[in-house]
Design an enzyme around this catalytic site. Structure first.
Site, PDB file in Angstrom:
ATOM      1  N   ARG A   1       0.839  -1.193   0.000  1.00 41.62           N
ATOM      2  CA  ARG A   1       0.000   0.000   0.000  1.00 41.62           C
ATOM      3  C   ARG A   1       0.870   1.237   0.000  1.00 41.62           C
ATOM      4  O   ARG A   1       1.705   1.404   0.893  1.00 41.62           O
ATOM      5  CB  ARG A   1      -0.902  -0.038   1.251  1.00 41.62           C
ATOM      6  CG  ARG A   1      -2.040   0.922   1.162  1.00 41.62           C
ATOM      7  CD  ARG A   1      -2.958   0.740   2.333  1.00 41.62           C
ATOM      8  NE  ARG A   1      -2.373   1.248   3.569  1.00 41.62           N
ATOM      9  CZ  ARG A   1      -3.071   1.495   4.663  1.00 41.62           C
ATOM     10  NH1 ARG A   1      -4.358   1.228   4.683  1.00 41.62           N
ATOM     11  NH2 ARG A   1      -2.495   1.963   5.735  1.00 41.62           N
TER      12      ARG A   1
ATOM     13  N   THR B   1      -0.789   7.669  -0.969  1.00 42.19           N
ATOM     14  CA  THR B   1      -2.133   7.581  -1.578  1.00 42.19           C
ATOM     15  C   THR B   1      -3.009   6.524  -0.909  1.00 42.19           C
ATOM     16  O   THR B   1      -4.224   6.524  -1.076  1.00 42.19           O
ATOM     17  CB  THR B   1      -2.030   7.213  -3.071  1.00 42.19           C
ATOM     18  OG1 THR B   1      -1.490   5.881  -3.165  1.00 42.19           O
ATOM     19  CG2 THR B   1      -1.121   8.167  -3.821  1.00 42.19           C
TER      20      THR B   1
END
Ligand code: PRP
Length: 215
Positions: free
Chosen positions: A110, A114
């Site tokens: 991840r 963002t």
């Protein structure tokens, strides 16, 4: 009943004193790597037990030392798909029940800014179309990684998918349940919320880092 409650009612949340005790060990900031791995391994076994509890069986005939009798075998192939890295922590517990399960790997992390998943690897075995696919990742936060992984498996033809997580945020559960109503979700805990960094609150920090000792 609120929409969120309706969604939560469809999720299998394990209610077990050993899981509750082990979740406390995992959440505790002072828990070291060895104890973290042991507690996660125990919960993973219980998650696997519930995730596999309605597997189809086919009848067989076996011979006991005394007589012939009816027996059974599991009537589906099982494909475990860990989302790397942290998903690896849930694989062995399932393999302990299904020794010939195939394992496909999906690499994604991840992005810290963002919070969107970034794919970096995939390697899948044959058989995803006809088998039971268990996508596993201890953390379901925004649901971006699970969404990506489940979507990828569906594009590969998988049509019987379950998602197994250790700890889930309501936001992630909502996202996956709404987008993939056919995918059942099994988790050990539904936490309160996500914080502004998209970390699960109260959560346990970063499961991958704590399991692999990379903090
Ligand atoms: C963590 C976790 C999930 C994902 C959950 O992975 O293991 O894969 O984030 O977040 P999401 O639901 O918002 O997508 P991470 O990026 O820390 O990678 P790692 O497994 O390599 O530690």
């Amino acid at each position: 009943m609120s929409k969120r409650q309706e969604i939560l009612d469809k999720v299998t949340v394990i209610d077990h004193p050993v899981v509750a005790r082990d979740l406390s060990i995992l959440r505790d900031n002072t828990t070291g790597t060895a104890e973290f791995r042991a507690a996660l391994g125990r919960i993973a076994t219980i998650l696997a037990y519930f995730a596999l509890k309605d597997l189809p069986l086919r009848e067989t005939i076996i011979e006991t030392p005394i007589t012939k009798t009816e027996g059974c075998e599991i009537d589906t192939e099982i494909i475990i798909v860990p989302i790397l890295r942290a998903g690896l922590s849930l694989v062995d517990a399932i393999i302990n029940f299904i020794l010939d399960a195939k394992v496909g790997h999906l690499g994604m992390y991840r992005d810290e800014e963002t919070h969107e998943p970034v794919d970096y690897y995939s390697n899948l075995p044959d058989g995803v179309k006809d088998g039971l696919v268990l996508v596993v990742d201890p953390m379901l936060a925004t649901g971006g990684s699970a969404d990506d992984a489940i979507g990828f498996m569906k594009n590969q033809g998988a049509n019987n998918i379950r998602f197994i997580s250790l700890i889930a945020a309501p936001e992630g559960l909502e996202r996956i349940s709404e987008k993939y109503p056919d995918v059942s979700i099994i988790t050990a805990a539904v936490d309160e919320k996500l914080n502004s960094d998209a970390f699960i609150v109260p959560g346990l920090g970063d499961a991958g880092d704590r399991y692999f000792g990379t903090t």
